[in-house]
Design an enzyme around this catalytic site. Structure first.
Site, PDB file in Angstrom:
ATOM      1  N   GLU A  64      -7.573  -7.132   2.523  1.00 38.96           N
ATOM      2  CA  GLU A  64      -6.567  -8.091   2.048  1.00 38.96           C
ATOM      3  C   GLU A  64      -6.862  -9.518   2.495  1.00 38.96           C
ATOM      4  O   GLU A  64      -6.522 -10.473   1.794  1.00 38.96           O
ATOM      5  CB  GLU A  64      -5.166  -7.663   2.495  1.00 38.96           C
ATOM      6  N   ASP A  89       4.193  -4.773   1.554  1.00 45.40           N
ATOM      7  CA  ASP A  89       3.981  -4.362   2.946  1.00 45.40           C
ATOM      8  C   ASP A  89       2.562  -4.666   3.417  1.00 45.40           C
ATOM      9  O   ASP A  89       2.336  -4.947   4.589  1.00 45.40           O
ATOM     10  CB  ASP A  89       4.232  -2.851   3.100  1.00 45.40           C
ATOM     11  N   PHE A  90       1.600  -4.548   2.513  1.00 45.12           N
ATOM     12  CA  PHE A  90       0.195  -4.717   2.915  1.00 45.12           C
ATOM     13  C   PHE A  90      -0.143  -6.188   3.161  1.00 45.12           C
ATOM     14  O   PHE A  90      -1.166  -6.487   3.784  1.00 45.12           O
ATOM     15  CB  PHE A  90      -0.779  -4.148   1.875  1.00 45.12           C
ATOM     16  N   HIS A 133       5.960   1.599   2.927  1.00 44.58           N
ATOM     17  CA  HIS A 133       5.787   1.323   1.491  1.00 44.58           C
ATOM     18  C   HIS A 133       7.139   1.056   0.833  1.00 44.58           C
ATOM     19  O   HIS A 133       7.331   1.361  -0.338  1.00 44.58           O
ATOM     20  CB  HIS A 133       5.144   2.521   0.789  1.00 44.58           C
TER      21      HIS A 133
HETATM   22  C1  LIG Z   1      -3.760  -2.331   4.100  1.00 45.78           C
HETATM   23  C2  LIG Z   1      -3.648  -1.434   2.924  1.00 45.78           C
HETATM   24  N1  LIG Z   1      -4.238  -1.802   1.780  1.00 45.78           N
HETATM   25  C3  LIG Z   1      -4.171  -1.008   0.689  1.00 45.78           C
HETATM   26  C4  LIG Z   1      -3.498   0.180   0.720  1.00 45.78           C
HETATM   27  C5  LIG Z   1      -3.398   1.060  -0.512  1.00 45.78           C
HETATM   28  N2  LIG Z   1      -4.237   2.236  -0.362  1.00 45.78           N
HETATM   29  C6  LIG Z   1      -3.727   3.395   0.066  1.00 45.78           C
HETATM   30  S1  LIG Z   1      -4.898   4.591   0.196  1.00 45.78           S
HETATM   31  C7  LIG Z   1      -6.091   3.537  -0.306  1.00 45.78           C
HETATM   32  C8  LIG Z   1      -7.504   4.009  -0.421  1.00 45.78           C
HETATM   33  C9  LIG Z   1      -8.062   4.375   0.891  1.00 45.78           C
HETATM   34  O1  LIG Z   1      -9.340   4.879   0.715  1.00 45.78           O
HETATM   35  P1  LIG Z   1     -10.081   5.604   1.888  1.00 45.78           P
HETATM   36  O2  LIG Z   1     -10.005   4.771   3.107  1.00 45.78           O
HETATM   37  O3  LIG Z   1     -11.431   5.971   1.412  1.00 45.78           O
HETATM   38  O4  LIG Z   1      -9.238   6.898   2.192  1.00 45.78           O
HETATM   39  P2  LIG Z   1      -8.918   8.146   1.256  1.00 45.78           P
HETATM   40  O5  LIG Z   1      -7.664   7.803   0.516  1.00 45.78           O
HETATM   41  O6  LIG Z   1     -10.088   8.372   0.387  1.00 45.78           O
HETATM   42  O7  LIG Z   1      -8.678   9.286   2.188  1.00 45.78           O
HETATM   43  C10 LIG Z   1      -5.582   2.280  -0.584  1.00 45.78           C
HETATM   44  C11 LIG Z   1      -6.373   1.145  -1.071  1.00 45.78           C
HETATM   45  C12 LIG Z   1      -2.858   0.515   1.933  1.00 45.78           C
HETATM   46  N3  LIG Z   1      -2.136   1.637   2.042  1.00 45.78           N
HETATM   47  N4  LIG Z   1      -2.965  -0.292   3.017  1.00 45.78           N
END
Ligand SMILES: Cc1ncc(C[n+]2csc(CCOP(=O)(O)OP(=O)(O)O)c2C)c(N)n1
Ligand SMILES: Cc1ncc(C[n+]2csc(CCOP(=O)(O)OP(=O)(O)O)c2C)c(N)n1
Ligand SMILES: [Mg+2]
Ligand SMILES: [Mg+2]
Lengths: 342, 318, 342, 318
Positions: A64, A89-90, A133
């Site tokens: 972000e 939130d993010f 969230h």
């Molecule tokens: C700071 C933040 N940015 C974006 C998100 C939205 N988000 C939730 S899961 C995700 C993907 C995460 O990917 P990864 O780290 O590979 O984990 P996986 O879901 O594959 O287990 C995102 C972008 C978030 N929850 N928190």
């Protein structure tokens, strides 16, 4: 004058149409964020844009600070970025880039530089969403001079306010709401002139009390107004739409007529934007028939179970109760003095 | 315990996780569970393998929103997880955490986290505290491949390395961040190589093999307990399902789902056990037994009371 | 009962004494942050602590997420961290760890876990400081249920409120002020029992108007009160000290007597905590003799040149003017109704 | 231009920076300038060397609060800088930025930044924009050794690498973050090695030699303009003064100040020029000329009007 077109669109489709128009009409527009390009957005809002506009629409790492800082920097080199922060939130992992960076650019450079960025995000609770969230954070952004904040709730506003934000030469946060994205399709007017920031909108006229609201709470507010209408209370409902700048003139004019003010928002009551509106009315010294009431989320974190969340997030019933309290319980004080309630 | 018994135990736990996720999928389809749910189907070997190498009476794991599998591997009863997702008073967090944010410290499960990357500094902080109390506790921060691009993870790794903190960073590399392939989001897709930047060991591990996972984690734990500091373990795995329930996975290349179904850990472990002399009926019996257990847990959870609303304001402050 | 000792201490020395006591009396206390250990802090506040307490006081990389997240995590494993964020402005690079993490721990775990962390920071403008080192951000923290926020302004409060915060089992942000660190030494009582959170303090009693303030603006407020006292206006000055929880009872009780309310703070007026106080008074429906007035920083970024900053940050003169406006201009309305001004 | 002329030019610009910093020190001592001031004495070769390799009609630098030297190297008149620090209306940002946060985009100086690490994503974003407009512009993000531990820097580097953006990351490794040595805050103190984690080239450069700096930056610029992406250049240097004016430097090991005074870039460059046939009197004349220039600039700035307060609310929004 551009040609206007009426089309049926959901809230999400209206946003998509605005983004498409911005990309089409202004070659300096870039659209980026997590999952916005190839996948078309986790809510499908940006669907098809990369196919249409190529690499000006692209996916970002889960970074972000890079997204927001990237937008600020691109702005210094002439781009106009529309970035997505998936949940408000993010933004808290990178708030520096909005508050310490974007908000300062124009002021410190005395207008030599600008930060014409638009941050699309969405917020609030939806059934089952966890505490990380579910927050409504507009008060955080609204406290920062140099930022602009709007919260569209109708497809037409989703289209109009987003374009206003993109066209604006200053950093603007457009706070959407995921519970609205795939709601009913309605006719919206597209293609008309991009409006300047144009403040609040009266959604329902009434004479007994002014009910100020914004975001998805507007729908609960309108429901509450219908309910109490049957009891003989005539509520004027104002959708603020813009949180910064705050159109207090529209509020003051309405309160001057109704003599009563209720403010309803999903954010926590304590320190919410409702406090600012109440303070401005109190500072203005209008004669009120009854004390101001605020309806917001109490001091709590947002629990995930839907029935628990419903117990804390403002509902039509709680808003209606507050209106009754203001209008009925205080009817005896209707002589122009401010009354104490217990 | 023989190797075979150990592997059998792994399989049982992995099956328990898989069955739980399948049950949750059912309950979500009928809207008994609502909201975003992130399943871990296909990644079970990581949780089971890692937890086998931990001493959960003192060690702790700090996973993400995709945490059901970790919770089960830590020993959290499936009933308490299902009840949580169903908003029941018997839920492990009384319905307050939901699928993506529940916590069960009594089991060494120090909470899911729905902010990508945020768990890394928290786990590192726990490890920090452990260096002061002589407890020998080790913290495991687990997160996805995409999380490595989050600033907080970087800060945590540097901090852990410079102070030689007893934390193990596990990357569950399932190839995707939500709907976007990790290969498009990093230039060096051997993610374990980031460890070098911080001066800690990094390694790739077959995340579909609980035995390999267990061995790698055991080594890291031993190192950490000796005060030698953190390790970054990149576990190669895949999710067999969408990012969340309802994800149509239009971003998957043609044939990918079929390909990964062949290498997924439960299929592989069953083949291995057959190689060790177990029979298909035995394996099916195990599957059935676990499924029944989960069915019972779900039935019990569905029968439990909804979490009370009159206490919803409690526990904000001490 | 511990022995109390009277000692002369500056604001910085009072903080140092409180930290020393916490480290001495509670073995689970850790103190860390950037430059706090070997160098003793950029303002010298933590001087000598590492020498005395060894590695329980240590330096951190420039990694605010690791500092705040580290504190949260250490808390889960039984430590009680007192961390320093050198400037409140810098918290914005890692606000997630306070808002999305620390604030949720107790609530989501229903008290099984806690986040007994104390974040010492300091804020506000000082001569020559730039816009990224001058903000007053208490409103951001104060909007978040689950956090506690205090703003000590005297050496005694610096000592007492910090200990209260460290002893508290919930996350508390102690906002100090660098312009106060090396001010006069005064007698402070140390070693007494650690107090619970005990709200606002009346710094000057008066009968004509209640002036609510906090942080370093308190000194401008007291100056303004002295000035208008010579003109016959008797001001009651309340130092809120705790911003969350907010001791509105003390404010209401005072306003009930004086009938007038002014609120002065260094933070931006729009969306500042002054709005919350105004809103609570307005909601309470007290009879006011004149409209509430707020004195804060207008919508601007903070310019670096001292004379420019002075032009926007609340001064004694601006506060005095506001008090006069409330008390003199509206004297004709002193009949119990709320009057319009402007 | 001969090598010698080029080096002479470097020296002149480095002297200009040094003299400016010395003048600022004087004005701060008498409280004509107030507040925190971060001087760059000793690090001048980086700014002068880098700017010599840039095309400042289109390229841009994004430095930190320690930015006076970059500004001078970009061509910002010392008068406009002094006036800024003195809060004069003629200040390059009209007194709004002060020592730590002024900006001068007309000179390719895209602003100081007083939040550690925050300039890295901003510079990267500028580089991003440059990939769309065919301008061939290159952005330089400069920050300290300590800043490498900030999450935003990590995110910027990964982003820049994965999109091959035309940004050059310069680490001014002066050995300290404020009052704390970098060696205590990282395990691998060859900071350039972090580049590998992101898949971009990294290199160490003698940051006390403007010729070496210039060559390294020129190569990076050429690469960036060809669309080959970012580079991380770790410039080894030292600050000859405190972190800010007033810093008593009690954290410096015994003898360090004396040791670094011998290797500092101006002393070295003068020795080199003497080796090339220049004489001490010539060097002294240059020094005097530059000092006079700065004296004149200061006198002029002191004579300028204070920035007006009646426009202080302007330019918040368009
Ligand atoms: C700071 C933040 N940015 C974006 C998100 C939205 N988000 C939730 S899961 C995700 C993907 C995460 O990917 P990864 O780290 O590979 O984990 P996986 O879901 O594959 O287990 C995102 C972008 C978030 N929850 N928190
Ligand atoms: C996010 C953030 N954290 C902390 C600070 C306080 N601070 C200012 S300069 C500095 C040290 C930076 O060290 P380094 O990056 O090596 O740069 P140098 O000052 O040596 O040029 C710190 C910690 C800040 N400005 N921003
Ligand atoms: Mg992943
Ligand atoms: Mg440094």
């Amino acid at each position: 004058m551009p040609d206007t077109v009426i089309k049926r669109a959901s809230y999400a489709e209206a946003i998509n149409a605005a983004l498409g128009r911005a990309l089409r009409e202004r070659s300096e527009v870039l659209v980026f964020g997590e999952d916005v390009a190839l996948p078309g957005g986790v809510f499908g809002v940006t669907k098809g844009l990369q196919r249409q506009f190529g690499d000006r629409v692209f996916d970002m790492p889960i970074s972000e600070s890079a997204i927001l800082g990237g937008a600020v920097g691109a702005g210094l080199f002439g781009a106009r970025s529309v970035v997505e922060i998936m949940w408000a939130d993010f933004s808290l992992v990178a708030l520096d880039q909005l508050v310490n960076q974007a908000a300062n650019v124009r002021y410190i450079s005395r207008g030599m530089l600008a930060s014409p960025i638009t941050v699309r995000t969405q917020q609030g609770n939806a059934p089952g969403a966890c505490a990380q969230h579910s927050q409504s954070l507009e008060a955080l952004f609204a406290h920062i001079p140099g930022l602009q904040v709007c919260m569209p709730t109708t497809p037409q506003d989703a289209y109009d306010l987003l374009l206003t934000s993109i066209w604006s030469d200053d950093p603007t946060i457009v706070i959407e709401n995921r519970t609205l994205y795939h709601g009913d399709k309605v006719d919206i007017t597209t293609g008309g002139p991009v409006q300047p920031i144009d403040g609040a909108q009266v959604r329902r006229q009434g004479s007994d009390i002014t009910l100020v609201t914004w975001g998805s709470t507007q729908f609960a507010a309108l429901d509450a107004a219908s309910v109490v209408a049957r009891e003989g209370i005539d509520v004027e409902v104002i959708d603020m739409r813009w949180i910064r700048p705050l159109d207090h003139e529209t509020v003051l004019a309405s309160v001057e007529r109704t003599g009563r003010l209720a403010i309803a928002h999903e954010a926590h009551t304590t320190g919410g934007v409702g406090a600012e509106i109440a303070a401005r009315v109190a500072e203005h010294g209008l004669r009120l028939t009854s004390p101001i009431v605020r309806i917001g989320t109490p001091d709590v974190r947002i629990p995930a179970a839907p029935h628990l969340a419903q117990a804390v997030i403002p509902s039509a019933a709680r808003i209606a109760d507050a209106i009754r309290r203001a209008c009925v319980l205080n009817a005896s004080f209707a002589g122009g003095t401010v009354a104490s309630h217990g | 315990m023989s190797d075979e018994e150990q592997i059998w135990g792994h399989l049982e736990r992995m099956r328990r996780i898989r069955s739980l996720e399948e049950k949750i999928t059912e309950l979500r389809a009928t809207n008994q569970i609502v909201g975003s749910v992130h399943l871990c189907n296909g990644q079970e070997a990581i949780y089971v393998g890692a937890c086998a190498a931990l001493d959960l009476t003192r060690d702790a794991v700090f996973p993400t929103y995709r945490g059901h599998g970790w919770a089960v591997a830590c020993g959290v009863p499936p009933h308490a997880i299902l009840a949580e997702l169903l908003g029941r008073s018997t839920g492990i967090s009384g319905g307050r955490g939901g699928s993506a944010y529940f916590t069960a410290p009594d089991y060494g499960f120090y909470g899911e986290n729905s902010i990508v990357g945020a768990g890394a500094p928290i786990a590192t902080g726990a490890a920090l505290a452990a260096t002061f109390d002589g407890s020998g506790r080790v913290a495991v921060a687990s997160f996805g491949d995409g999380a490595l691009n989050q600033g907080a993870v970087h800060e945590a790794m540097n901090f852990a390395a410079v102070r030689s903190l007893p934390v193990i960073f596990i990357v569950e590399n399932n190839g995707y961040s939500e709907l976007t392939p990790i290969s498009a989001m990093v230039k060096v897709d051997q993610l374990f190589r980031r460890a070098n930047a911080y001066g800690m060991p990094g390694a790739r591990v077959d995340g579909n093999d609980p035995v390999a996972v267990s061995a790698a984690v055991a080594q890291a734990v031993e190192r950490a307990r000796r005060g030698k500091g953190p390790v970054l373990l990149e576990m190669i795995t895949q999710r067999l399902v969408g990012h969340y329930i309802g994800d149509v996975q239009h971003y998957r290349p043609e044939g990918e789902l079929a390909a990964i179904a062949k290498v997924e850990p439960i299929v592989r472990l069953e083949q291995r056990l057959i190689g060790l002399g177990r029979t298909r009926p035995e394996l099916d019996d195990l599957h059935t037994a676990v499924r029944n257990e989960i069915d019972d847990a779900a039935a019990a959870a569905l029968g439990d009371q909804l979490a009370p609303t009159n206490t919803v304001l409690e526990h904000l402050y001490a």
